[in-house]
Design a protein around this motif. Structure first.
Motif, short mmCIF file in Angstrom:
data_model
loop_
_atom_site.label_atom_id
_atom_site.label_comp_id
_atom_site.label_asym_id
_atom_site.label_seq_id
_atom_site.Cartn_x
_atom_site.Cartn_y
_atom_site.Cartn_z
N GLN A 137 4.54 -8.00 5.14
CA GLN A 137 5.58 -7.33 4.34
C GLN A 137 5.42 -7.71 2.87
O GLN A 137 5.61 -6.88 1.98
CB GLN A 137 6.97 -7.71 4.85
N THR A 138 5.04 -8.97 2.62
CA THR A 138 4.80 -9.39 1.23
C THR A 138 3.65 -8.59 0.64
O THR A 138 3.71 -8.10 -0.50
CB THR A 138 4.44 -10.90 1.20
N ALA A 139 2.58 -8.42 1.43
CA ALA A 139 1.42 -7.68 0.94
C ALA A 139 1.80 -6.20 0.73
O ALA A 139 1.35 -5.56 -0.23
CB ALA A 139 0.28 -7.79 1.94
N ALA A 140 2.64 -5.68 1.60
CA ALA A 140 3.06 -4.27 1.49
C ALA A 140 3.86 -4.05 0.19
O ALA A 140 3.74 -2.99 -0.45
CB ALA A 140 3.88 -3.88 2.70
N GLU A 141 4.64 -5.05 -0.21
CA GLU A 141 5.36 -4.95 -1.49
C GLU A 141 4.37 -4.76 -2.62
O GLU A 141 4.57 -3.94 -3.51
CB GLU A 141 6.09 -6.28 -1.77
N THR A 142 3.29 -5.56 -2.57
CA THR A 142 2.26 -5.46 -3.61
C THR A 142 1.68 -4.05 -3.64
O THR A 142 1.46 -3.48 -4.71
CB THR A 142 1.13 -6.48 -3.34
N ALA A 143 1.44 -3.49 -2.45
CA ALA A 143 0.86 -2.13 -2.39
C ALA A 143 1.78 -1.15 -3.11
O ALA A 143 1.34 -0.33 -3.93
CB ALA A 143 0.64 -1.72 -0.94
N LEU A 144 3.08 -1.22 -2.81
CA LEU A 144 4.01 -0.24 -3.41
C LEU A 144 4.15 -0.42 -4.92
O LEU A 144 4.64 0.47 -5.60
CB LEU A 144 5.39 -0.35 -2.74
N GLN A 145 3.70 -1.59 -5.41
CA GLN A 145 3.83 -1.84 -6.86
C GLN A 145 2.51 -1.63 -7.61
O GLN A 145 2.43 -1.87 -8.81
CB GLN A 145 4.32 -3.28 -7.07
N LEU A 146 1.48 -1.16 -6.92
CA LEU A 146 0.18 -0.99 -7.58
C LEU A 146 0.29 0.04 -8.71
O LEU A 146 1.03 1.02 -8.59
CB LEU A 146 -0.87 -0.52 -6.57
N PRO A 147 -0.48 -0.17 -9.78
CA PRO A 147 -0.43 0.80 -10.89
C PRO A 147 -1.03 2.15 -10.47
O PRO A 147 -1.81 2.23 -9.53
CB PRO A 147 -1.28 0.14 -11.97
N PRO A 192 -5.77 -6.39 -4.51
CA PRO A 192 -4.55 -7.18 -4.76
C PRO A 192 -3.67 -7.31 -3.51
O PRO A 192 -2.96 -8.30 -3.35
CB PRO A 192 -3.81 -6.35 -5.84
N VAL A 193 -3.76 -6.32 -2.62
CA VAL A 193 -2.95 -6.37 -1.39
C VAL A 193 -3.52 -7.45 -0.46
O VAL A 193 -2.78 -8.25 0.13
CB VAL A 193 -2.95 -4.99 -0.70
N ILE A 194 -4.85 -7.49 -0.38
CA ILE A 194 -5.49 -8.50 0.48
C ILE A 194 -5.19 -9.89 -0.08
O ILE A 194 -4.84 -10.82 0.66
CB ILE A 194 -7.01 -8.24 0.56
N GLU A 195 -5.29 -10.02 -1.40
CA GLU A 195 -5.00 -11.33 -2.01
C GLU A 195 -3.56 -11.75 -1.74
O GLU A 195 -3.28 -12.90 -1.41
CB GLU A 195 -5.25 -11.29 -3.53
N ALA A 196 -2.63 -10.81 -1.85
CA ALA A 196 -1.22 -11.14 -1.59
C ALA A 196 -1.03 -11.55 -0.13
O ALA A 196 -0.26 -12.47 0.18
CB ALA A 196 -0.33 -9.92 -1.92
N ALA A 197 -1.75 -10.90 0.78
CA ALA A 197 -1.63 -11.24 2.20
C ALA A 197 -2.16 -12.65 2.44
O ALA A 197 -1.54 -13.44 3.17
CB ALA A 197 -2.40 -10.23 3.05
N ILE A 198 -3.30 -12.97 1.81
CA ILE A 198 -3.89 -14.31 2.02
C ILE A 198 -2.92 -15.38 1.51
O ILE A 198 -2.64 -16.37 2.18
CB ILE A 198 -5.26 -14.42 1.32
N HIS A 221 7.71 7.21 5.99
CA HIS A 221 6.53 6.97 5.15
C HIS A 221 5.62 5.96 5.83
O HIS A 221 6.07 5.18 6.66
CB HIS A 221 6.93 6.38 3.79
N THR A 222 4.38 5.96 5.39
CA THR A 222 3.43 4.98 5.92
C THR A 222 2.57 4.43 4.79
O THR A 222 2.36 5.12 3.79
CB THR A 222 2.51 5.64 6.96
N LEU A 223 2.10 3.20 4.97
CA LEU A 223 1.13 2.66 4.02
C LEU A 223 -0.29 2.87 4.53
O LEU A 223 -1.27 2.55 3.88
CB LEU A 223 1.39 1.16 3.76
N SER A 224 -0.40 3.43 5.75
CA SER A 224 -1.70 3.57 6.42
C SER A 224 -2.68 4.39 5.61
O SER A 224 -3.86 4.05 5.52
CB SER A 224 -1.52 4.25 7.77
N LYS A 225 -2.22 5.51 5.07
CA LYS A 225 -3.14 6.48 4.47
C LYS A 225 -3.42 6.15 3.01
O LYS A 225 -4.56 6.00 2.61
CB LYS A 225 -2.55 7.89 4.59
N THR A 226 -2.33 6.05 2.22
CA THR A 226 -2.50 5.87 0.79
C THR A 226 -3.24 4.58 0.47
O THR A 226 -4.04 4.53 -0.46
CB THR A 226 -1.12 5.80 0.10
N TYR A 227 -2.94 3.52 1.23
CA TYR A 227 -3.48 2.20 0.87
C TYR A 227 -4.55 1.71 1.85
O TYR A 227 -4.83 0.51 1.89
CB TYR A 227 -2.33 1.19 0.76
N ASN A 228 -5.10 2.60 2.67
CA ASN A 228 -6.13 2.19 3.66
C ASN A 228 -5.61 1.03 4.51
O ASN A 228 -6.31 0.04 4.71
CB ASN A 228 -7.41 1.73 2.95
#
Ligand SMILES: Cc1ncc(COP(=O)(O)O)c(C=O)c1O
Length: 403
Positions: free
Chosen positions: A281-291, A52-58, A239-246
């Motif tokens: 940044q839009t894709a990162a929002e999606t990452a933070l909202q993942l279930p 979903p993060v990749i899709e949001a980025a695209i 914080h980083t999105l590097s580890k949790t979200y690859n």
């Protein structure tokens, strides 16, 4: 033309030697020889960001509005996503305008924070071992770094009582990081209460790196500095999105906490960079909202690898306690071998790359860090190469490396 007169600024020579250099050289040589390297050196997660993060980025890439310079302070919606995540995750309320700042990865912010707050000669307290940006940032800024040596007998926690009064009184900043890279140690809530009381007593700015906030296992929930009464008055948390979200290559992180401290960093960054590409940044929002199901998968992946490798290393003589968090094992070198020799030895004999503990400061001597960034079949290959090469831990005798 002789360019010897172009000497780099003195601040670069203040940096300790790069322990990875020799390792890199050997890695290149091994690859050239066609050796099948298994690189467990860097904390570089395997696999890609969640779909979903990749899709949001695209989708965000298709929007021309995202292609210009992003706002200096990050997009309002990413900052909102950060503060909503904090409320959900830690029950902490933050103001998205003044108490949250997106970063080009947390390493950037951790380093620049020192430039924003340290004058040459200021004293900065940094644990040893530590993630290198925690001491390299202050050194670049001209700080005197006072190392707080961490010890296994103290569960790798900072011994605040051992810091001399005159050092604490001079200190301007204290960097710390639990769950810890590289030791994998976690700190109980009481430790956070103590460190907040300590920082308030001596007026020290607290910088907590919560990079491994989500990589925790067996029901353990890491603590946020901002959950602790008084924490936000004297500190910030990275914080980083590097580890949790690859997403290590995407370069997305953030800092939250005291608005005055964040303002200093924002002012510096306004003069240095334009922030993160808005589409990311839009894709990162999606990452933070993942279930949560996504997180559960990531956690069980690292837990599975941790258990597999600890069990396999036990058969080779190692007794490694199960870490409650992070993506590493912190492995003692066989008695008599220092961490550089042991890491080089392992690389030469097995083609497995591990990081010598002294890359994280002198307090890491005697250990190597192993990143759990390959699947169990590859970890199995690591174990069989160790066995074949006679790499093992023996309480009394040095076995690894002896021909
Ligand atoms: C403790 C710690 N902080 C920060 C970072 C850097 O992360 P980022 O990719 O956000 O720069 C790392 C990366 O290994 C780390 O281990």
């Amino acid at each position: 033309m002789n360019l010897n007169w172009i000497a780099p600024a003195k601040r670069l020579s203040a940096l300790p030697p790069y322990v990875f250099a020799r390792l890199d050289e050997l890695k290149t040589r091994a690859r050239e020889q066609g050796l099948d390297l298994i690189d467990l050196g860097m904390g570089n997660p395997d696999g890609s960001a969640p779909a979903p993060v990749i899709e949001a980025a695209i989708a965000a890439l298709q929007n021309p509005a995202n292609h210009g310079y992003p706002p200096f302070e990050g997009t309002a919606s990413f900052r909102q996503a950060i503060t909503s995540w904090y409320r959900r995750r830690y029950d902490v309320d933050l103001d998205p305008d003044s108490e949250a700042l997106p970063l080009l990865g947390s390493k950037e912010g951790l380093t620049h924070l020192a430039l924003a707050y340290v004058d040459p000669g200021d004293l900065v307290l940094v644990p040893s071992p530590a993630y290198p940006a925690h001491f390299r940032g202050p050194l670049i800024a001209g700080a005197t770094v006072h190392s707080l040596i961490l010890k296994p007998e103290n569960d790798w926690l900072i011994d605040l009582g051992a810091i001399p009064d005159e050092v604490a009184e001079r200190a301007k900043i204290l960097y710390f990081n639990y769950p810890s890279n590289p030791t994998t140690a976690t700190a109980p809530r009481e430790f956070f209460e103590e460190i907040v009381a300590f920082a308030r007593r001596y007026s020290i700015l607290l910088v907590h790196d919560l990079c491994y906030a989500e990589l925790a296992f067996d029901g353990y929930q890491p603590t946020s500095l901002l959950e602790i009464p008084g924490g936000k008055e004297i500190g910030v948390e990275f914080h980083t999105l590097s580890k949790t979200y690859n997403m290590a290559g995407w370069r997305v992180g953030f800092v939250v906490g005291n608005p005055r401290i964040i303002q200093g960093l924002r002012t510096l960054k306004t003069n240095l960079d334009y922030g993160i590409f808005a589409a990311l940044q839009t894709a990162a929002e999606t990452a933070l909202q993942l279930p949560d199901i996504y997180l559960n998968e990531v956690q069980s992946r690292y837990r599975r690898r941790r258990d597999f490798l600890i069990q396999g290393l036990a058969q080779l003589g190692w007794d490694i306690p199960k870490s409650k968090a992070t993506m590493y094992l912190w492995v003692p070198c066989p008695p008599g071998e220092n961490s550089t020799d042991f890491a080089l030895n392992v690389l030469q004999k097995t083609g497995v790359v591990v990081t010598p503990g002294n890359a994280f400061g002198s307090g890491g001597e005697g250990y190597v860090r192993v990143s759990l960034i390959v699947e169990c079949d590859r970890l199995g290959e690591v174990l069989s190469r160790f066995k074949q090469a006679g790499i093992r831990y023996q309480a009394e005798a040095i076995v690894a490396g002896s021909d």
